[in-house]
Write a protein that holds these residues in place. Structure first.
Motif, mmCIF file in Angstrom:
data_model
loop_
_atom_site.group_PDB
_atom_site.id
_atom_site.type_symbol
_atom_site.label_atom_id
_atom_site.label_comp_id
_atom_site.label_asym_id
_atom_site.label_seq_id
_atom_site.Cartn_x
_atom_site.Cartn_y
_atom_site.Cartn_z
ATOM 1 N N TYR A 1 1.006 -1.450 -0.008
ATOM 2 C CA TYR A 1 0.009 0.595 0.235
ATOM 3 C C TYR A 1 1.003 1.781 -0.322
ATOM 4 O O TYR A 1 0.889 1.989 -0.741
ATOM 5 C CB TYR A 1 -1.128 -0.699 0.851
ATOM 6 C CG TYR A 1 -2.224 1.287 1.019
ATOM 7 C CD1 TYR A 1 -2.854 0.247 0.433
ATOM 8 C CD2 TYR A 1 -1.793 1.933 2.149
ATOM 9 C CE1 TYR A 1 -4.799 1.852 0.684
ATOM 10 C CE2 TYR A 1 -3.293 3.105 1.484
ATOM 11 C CZ TYR A 1 -4.391 2.750 1.042
ATOM 12 O OH TYR A 1 -5.168 4.047 0.657
ATOM 13 N N ARG B 1 3.341 1.726 -1.005
ATOM 14 C CA ARG B 1 4.400 2.068 -2.851
ATOM 15 C C ARG B 1 4.080 2.845 -2.869
ATOM 16 O O ARG B 1 3.870 3.709 -4.106
ATOM 17 C CB ARG B 1 4.757 1.004 -2.911
ATOM 18 C CG ARG B 1 6.040 0.549 -3.197
ATOM 19 C CD ARG B 1 6.768 -0.932 -2.595
ATOM 20 N NE ARG B 1 5.854 -1.827 -3.902
ATOM 21 C CZ ARG B 1 6.376 -2.878 -4.636
ATOM 22 N NH1 ARG B 1 8.046 -2.654 -4.738
ATOM 23 N NH2 ARG B 1 6.239 -3.446 -6.184
ATOM 24 N N THR B 2 1.970 3.421 -3.412
ATOM 25 C CA THR B 2 1.415 3.483 -4.113
ATOM 26 C C THR B 2 1.204 5.523 -3.522
ATOM 27 O O THR B 2 1.049 6.244 -4.388
ATOM 28 C CB THR B 2 0.262 3.444 -3.601
ATOM 29 O OG1 THR B 2 -0.467 3.045 -2.857
ATOM 30 C CG2 THR B 2 -0.265 2.084 -5.308
#
Lengths: 273, 293
Positions: free
Chosen positions: A157, A159-160
């Motif tokens: 999560y 990473r976004t």
């Protein structure tokens, strides 16, 4: 096939499946309100003749159910809070902070998922025994304070998250810890709810390790207590069903309330392949 | 403070927990399996002796170990395909454009997954009771002679398999449903224009598109089912005639009932080995099939 016929067939099949799947849960509820002995009649009654709370009273007054309920609540809450802290810090570090060997370390953690947890249970028991922690809450809480799955979920999560936000905060001279608390945590909120629900349900339902680590009645969690009751009270169906209701209803209610978050975690967790 | 040391600081709590309570015990377990750690060593560690591979050797010559492995394989080989079929079937129904009240049905079918194994196993034991259980009552009415589910060594494991299917199919159903929803509608549209039947659409569009998910879900289910423990512990207590003793049940008995922790550790590592080989073989077979297709 005519559309009307197929629509009827599909919905009838779904209804039949749902009825079959829910029947054991419905019956658990029904039998838990029956008088002693009523449930052991033939044909098995579907509904209690005169609903009673006697089984529940008996459980809480004599079997120690209240104590087990409190133990389960304490342990599951502690595990949820502690593992949320550890997994979020680590998951964010794997996603957004740079350090040598980051990918290799993460791959190693994911690789460790092939080892079943039970392989660690015997030495873990000895470790806790020599530390004097067997039959304490800590024996169940400590090993559950971090999980590879939780770290993975947070990392996916995080990473976004846009890097620009973090860079902007760094430019303003904010420390990494402050950035984590003021910028990262609010952005991670949805995945934290997901992780909290999943962790709480897993801790509440966990059986094998608490069975090993909690050796005294006064520290039993609900599943361990219920299992020990079921080995003594085989004949008393009403009592056992009431115990099952007390164990299952809290997690079912929690799931129904936070279903959206729970299912997202399930789907996110399954894309690791 | 530089970035890298911050990162390590953030990682420290989780890595310490995983290291102390997982990695270290796993390594220690390997060592433990090479010793004769028993109740005497538990009382006084000086009684501990290194025995090399003797625990493994003894297990390979122990009838109950092979029986437990056989029961576990039975559970996996019969239970996984049945669970997958139930998951796929219900996912297809839920994905059908004809289905109504989808969220309600989805929640109902998923409910057993979130329940506590021990609690629902207690219900199961009651449902399948030979004297006053509903299942045998229904069977009798259908003209089928009642089955002694809890007392007949041939029927205890099938009952546990039914339980596992009921308890677990909803999990994979949700994942497969997401996979089905990701298949572009145009594919079906084109097939329909070409006059392909429902079965042919399923065979040539749905299955190939779903294959990677089915493989992944199947492997995860296999490795989960190898860890059978709570069900026999609660429903049958390993019986009748030890017919539902699983590998983990054996490990639990050896380790925490008889305190033969060296032997129990060897059991755990043998299970790990079997699981590893089985899932790797599945993965290889699945990938090569996908490459061929």
């Amino acid at each position: 096939m005519k559309p009307r016929v197929s629509r009827w067939l599909v919905n009838a099949a779904l209804a039949a499946c749902a009825a079959l799947v829910l029947f054991p849960l419905f019956w658990m509820l029904s039998v838990s309100f029956m008088q002693p002995g009523e449930a052991n009649a033939l044909p098995p009654p579907m509904l209690p003749q005169i609903p009673t709370l006697d089984n529940y009273r008996e459980l809480f007054a004599h079997a120690g159910m209240g104590r087990w309920f409190a133990n389960s609540l304490i342990i599951a809450t502690a595990v949820t809070l502690a593992s949320l802290a550890c997994n979020t810090l680590a998951g964010y570090a794997f996603a957004k902070l740079h350090f040598a060997g980051r990918e290799k370390l993460f791959d190693a953690l994911i690789g460790a998922l092939v080892i079943p947890a039970q392989v660690a249970m015997l030495p873990l028991f000895l470790l806790l025994k020599y530390a004097g922690l067997v039959n304490t809450y800590a024996a169940v809480i400590l090993p559950a304070m971090a999980s590879v799955f939780g770290i993975f979920l947070v990392r996916q999560y995080a990473r976004t998250m846009p890097v620009e936000l973090l860079e902007a905060a760094r430019m303003e001279g904010a420390g990494e810890l402050r950035i984590f608390i003021e910028v990262v945590l609010p952005l991670l909120k949805p995945i934290l709810v997901t992780l909290a629900v999943l962790t709480f349900l897993t801790a509440w339902n966990d059986f094998m390790w608490p069975l090993i680590a909690l050796t005294g009645q006064q520290h039993y969690t609900l599943p361990v207590g219920l299992a020990s009751l079921s080995r003594q009270h085989v004949q008393d169906s009403g009592l056992m069903m009431a115990g099952a209701v007390v164990t299952v209803v809290p997690v079912l209610v929690l799931f129904l309330a936070l279903q959206r978050y729970y299912l997202r975690g399930l789907l996110l967790g399954s894309v690791k392949g | 403070m530089n970035r890298a040391s911050t990162a390590w600081l953030f990682l420290a709590p989780a890595l310490l927990v995983l290291g102390a309570f997982f990695l270290l015990p796993v390594l220690a377990g390997l060592g433990l399996s090479l010793t004769d750690y028993d109740i005497y060593a538990l009382a006084d560690i000086h009684n501990l002796r290194f025995v090399g591979l003797a625990n493994y050797w003894d297990l390979l010559h122990r009838r109950l170990f092979w029986a437990a492995l056989g029961h576990t394989l039975y559970f996996v080989v019969a239970g996984v395909p049945l669970s997958m079929l139930a998951s796929l079937g219900t996912a297809l129904l839920l994905n059908s454009s004809a289905a109504r009240f989808k969220p309600v049905f989805r929640t109902a079918l998923f409910a057993p997954v979130v329940t506590t194994v021990v609690a629902v196993a207690v219900i199961w034991r009651y449902l399948f009771n030979t004297q006053y259980g509903v299942v045998d009552f229904v069977l009798t009415h259908l003209g089928i002679p009642p089955i002694d589910w809890l007392g007949d060594p041939h029927w205890a494991m099938p009952m546990i398999i039914l339980f596992a299917v009921w308890k677990n199919f909803g999990y994979n159903m949700i994942i497969l449903l997401a996979g089905l929803q990701a298949i572009p509608a145009e594919l079906y549209e084109a097939a329909r224009i070409d006059g392909a039947s429902g079965w042919r659409q399923f065979r040539h569009i749905t299955l190939p598109a779903l294959a990677p998910i089915l493989l992944m879900v199947g492997i995860l289910t296999v490795s989960g089912y190898f860890q059978l423990f709570a069900e026999p512990y609660v429903i049958t207590e390993g019986g009748p005639l030890q017919s539902t003793v699983s590998v983990l049940y054996l490990m639990y008995q050896d380790g925490f009932k008889w305190w033969n922790m060296g032997t129990a550790s060897a059991v755990a590592f043998l299970l790990f080995l079997v699981m590893f080989v089985a899932t790797m073989a599945l993965w290889r077979a699945g990938v090569s099939r996908e490459d061929a297709a």
